[in-house]
Design an enzyme around this catalytic site. Sequence first.
Site, PDB file in Angstrom:
ATOM      1  N   ALA A  16       0.787  -1.330   0.254  1.00 52.58           N
ATOM      2  CA  ALA A  16       0.068  -0.085  -0.216  1.00 52.58           C
ATOM      3  C   ALA A  16       0.857   1.207  -0.029  1.00 52.58           C
ATOM      4  CB  ALA A  16      -1.007  -0.109   1.223  1.00 52.58           C
ATOM      5  N   ASP A  65       7.803  -8.180   3.864  1.00 54.84           N
ATOM      6  CA  ASP A  65       7.892  -9.003   2.764  1.00 54.84           C
ATOM      7  C   ASP A  65       7.082 -10.104   2.895  1.00 54.84           C
ATOM      8  OD1 ASP A  65       8.508 -10.749   0.458  1.00 54.84           O
ATOM      9  OD2 ASP A  65      10.610 -10.877   0.745  1.00 54.84           O
ATOM     10  N   VAL A  66       5.842  -9.804   2.204  1.00 56.80           N
ATOM     11  CA  VAL A  66       4.958 -10.887   2.233  1.00 56.80           C
ATOM     12  C   VAL A  66       4.979 -12.243   1.934  1.00 56.80           C
ATOM     13  CG1 VAL A  66       3.047  -8.891   1.933  1.00 56.80           C
ATOM     14  CG2 VAL A  66       3.736 -10.337  -0.055  1.00 56.80           C
ATOM     15  N   TYR A 156       3.500 -14.770 -14.193  1.00 60.70           N
ATOM     16  CA  TYR A 156       2.500 -13.607 -13.570  1.00 60.70           C
ATOM     17  C   TYR A 156       1.115 -13.970 -13.657  1.00 60.70           C
ATOM     18  CZ  TYR A 156       0.306  -9.154 -12.767  1.00 60.70           C
ATOM     19  OH  TYR A 156      -0.578  -7.894 -12.305  1.00 60.70           O
ATOM     20  N   LYS A 160      -1.463 -15.346 -10.803  1.00 58.19           N
ATOM     21  CA  LYS A 160      -2.924 -14.722 -10.662  1.00 58.19           C
ATOM     22  C   LYS A 160      -4.041 -15.400 -10.791  1.00 58.19           C
ATOM     23  CE  LYS A 160      -1.384 -10.252  -9.892  1.00 58.19           C
ATOM     24  NZ  LYS A 160      -1.575  -9.957  -8.478  1.00 58.19           N
TER      25      LYS A 160
HETATM   26  N1  LIG Z   1      -1.292  -1.776 -12.765  1.00 58.24           N
HETATM   27  C1  LIG Z   1      -1.943  -2.566 -13.299  1.00 58.24           C
HETATM   28  O1  LIG Z   1      -2.316  -2.529 -14.353  1.00 58.24           O
HETATM   29  C2  LIG Z   1      -2.332  -3.808 -12.777  1.00 58.24           C
HETATM   30  C3  LIG Z   1      -3.342  -4.757 -13.409  1.00 58.24           C
HETATM   31  C4  LIG Z   1      -3.714  -6.054 -12.778  1.00 58.24           C
HETATM   32  C5  LIG Z   1      -3.318  -6.228 -11.384  1.00 58.24           C
HETATM   33  N2  LIG Z   1      -2.497  -5.500 -10.919  1.00 58.24           N
HETATM   34  C6  LIG Z   1      -2.097  -5.802  -9.465  1.00 58.24           C
HETATM   35  O2  LIG Z   1      -2.340  -4.780  -8.740  1.00 58.24           O
HETATM   36  C7  LIG Z   1      -1.582  -4.938  -7.472  1.00 58.24           C
HETATM   37  C8  LIG Z   1      -1.150  -3.435  -7.324  1.00 58.24           C
HETATM   38  O3  LIG Z   1      -0.418  -2.956  -8.572  1.00 58.24           O
HETATM   39  P1  LIG Z   1       0.414  -1.402  -9.000  1.00 58.24           P
HETATM   40  O4  LIG Z   1       0.260  -1.460 -10.362  1.00 58.24           O
HETATM   41  O5  LIG Z   1      -0.084  -0.710  -7.887  1.00 58.24           O
HETATM   42  O6  LIG Z   1       2.031  -1.915  -8.416  1.00 58.24           O
HETATM   43  P2  LIG Z   1       3.019  -1.161  -7.795  1.00 58.24           P
HETATM   44  O7  LIG Z   1       4.323  -1.726  -8.189  1.00 58.24           O
HETATM   45  O8  LIG Z   1       2.838   0.364  -8.024  1.00 58.24           O
HETATM   46  O9  LIG Z   1       2.645  -1.339  -6.367  1.00 58.24           O
HETATM   47  C9  LIG Z   1       3.001  -2.610  -5.684  1.00 58.24           C
HETATM   48  C10 LIG Z   1       3.337  -2.567  -4.409  1.00 58.24           C
HETATM   49  O10 LIG Z   1       3.951  -3.715  -3.935  1.00 58.24           O
HETATM   50  C11 LIG Z   1       4.929  -3.443  -2.841  1.00 58.24           C
HETATM   51  N3  LIG Z   1       5.440  -4.716  -2.699  1.00 58.24           N
HETATM   52  C12 LIG Z   1       6.342  -5.475  -3.756  1.00 58.24           C
HETATM   53  N4  LIG Z   1       6.768  -6.724  -3.468  1.00 58.24           N
HETATM   54  C13 LIG Z   1       6.467  -6.642  -2.022  1.00 58.24           C
HETATM   55  C14 LIG Z   1       6.585  -7.854  -0.918  1.00 58.24           C
HETATM   56  N5  LIG Z   1       7.452  -8.918  -1.258  1.00 58.24           N
HETATM   57  N6  LIG Z   1       5.951  -7.599   0.192  1.00 58.24           N
HETATM   58  C15 LIG Z   1       5.386  -6.235   0.534  1.00 58.24           C
HETATM   59  N7  LIG Z   1       5.108  -5.462  -0.496  1.00 58.24           N
HETATM   60  C16 LIG Z   1       5.465  -5.816  -1.577  1.00 58.24           C
HETATM   61  C17 LIG Z   1       5.658  -2.475  -3.787  1.00 58.24           C
HETATM   62  O11 LIG Z   1       6.789  -1.993  -2.877  1.00 58.24           O
HETATM   63  C18 LIG Z   1       4.804  -1.676  -4.138  1.00 58.24           C
HETATM   64  O12 LIG Z   1       4.414  -0.404  -3.101  1.00 58.24           O
HETATM   65  C19 LIG Z   1      -0.396  -6.076  -7.696  1.00 58.24           C
HETATM   66  O13 LIG Z   1      -0.826  -6.997  -7.097  1.00 58.24           O
HETATM   67  C20 LIG Z   1      -0.702  -6.092  -9.476  1.00 58.24           C
HETATM   68  O14 LIG Z   1      -0.293  -7.304  -9.685  1.00 58.24           O
HETATM   69  C21 LIG Z   1      -2.055  -4.287 -11.302  1.00 58.24           C
END
Ligand SMILES: NC(=O)c1ccc[n+]([C@@H]2O[C@H](COP(=O)([O-])OP(=O)(O)OC[C@H]3O[C@@H](n4cnc5c(N)ncnc54)[C@H](O)[C@@H]3O)[C@@H](O)[C@H]2O)c1
Length: 255
Positions: A16, A65-66, A156, A160
């Site tokens: 977040a 780290d999740v 990926y 998912k």
């Molecule tokens: N942006 C898109 O187009 C899109 C589309 C479909 C799904 N998603 C999904 O939505 C979610 C958020 O994506 P986003 O675009 O905001 O990405 P983003 O990269 O902007 O944010 C992801 C966040 O997850 C954190 N993170 C990464 N690895 C981690 C870990 N091991 N432990 C804890 N935190 C961790 C990062 O530091 C970052 O703050 C993800 O699950 C992504 O797969 C995104």
Amino acid sequence: MSISAALPRVAIVTGAARGIGAAIAGRLAADGFDVAVLDIDEQRCSGTVSAVRGSGRNSIAVSVDVSDEPAVESALARVVSELGSPSVLVNNAGVFFERMTHRTGIEDWNRVIDVNLRGAFLMSRAMQPFLKASSGGRIVNIASVAALGHLGQSAYSAAKAGIVGLTRTLAIEFGHLGATVNAVAPGFVLTDMTRATAERLGVSVEQFVADATRDVPVGRSGTPEDVAQVVSFFVDSRSGFVSGQVLYVAGGPKG
Ligand SMILES: NC(=O)c1ccc[n+]([C@@H]2O[C@H](COP(=O)([O-])OP(=O)(O)OC[C@H]3O[C@@H](n4cnc5c(N)ncnc54)[C@H](O)[C@@H]3O)[C@@H](O)[C@H]2O)c1
């Protein structure tokens, strides 16, 4: 007293610090939740924490780290001691990786599966005792349209798709606790994740967005708030008969 008033109003949102997770944290704060902002780097969570506090709710940043089992257990313990027992978990943390399968190394495969899928499993398992304590709890997992298959996204896409199976199974297992488990599957959303992909591919963000949205029926890319809107619906106490569902937030099906 309504069910929602009886519930502890504490939500956990992983990943977040920015992007979709930050928007979800802000939306849940507006919905009346204190929010634990979990991310791999606690320093980067300060913007989200300030935004939640600015809307009158309590918030803490927790570094985790999740995909790390002991770290997940410690993170949950910190949330409980500093904010109280959580009733909502949003598994949003994710990493994206795009490469044709024959060029995908095992480390890359493992990292994508570990963060996106194992992380959601570990967080959900750690959350279960609190769902028990607070009948009416909620888990929302962030999947992706990539679960349906996408060129160059085997890791990926598999992670998912795994999230979809996990969501349906947890909905069955946690139903007797009065908890629901659902997934949101976004299409293209412009965030740092997608900006980084454009950079990696050597195309401008404008060109990347134009290409990604060409076949989207509503003719635009998604916003983090579009995703947060659906999370808010799943978390709402009045949505308690909706469980095990995947809601696509993608501007319509591809033609
Ligand atoms: N942006 C898109 O187009 C899109 C589309 C479909 C799904 N998603 C999904 O939505 C979610 C958020 O994506 P986003 O675009 O905001 O990405 P983003 O990269 O902007 O944010 C992801 C966040 O997850 C954190 N993170 C990464 N690895 C981690 C870990 N091991 N432990 C804890 N935190 C961790 C990062 O530091 C970052 O703050 C993800 O699950 C992504 O797969 C995104």
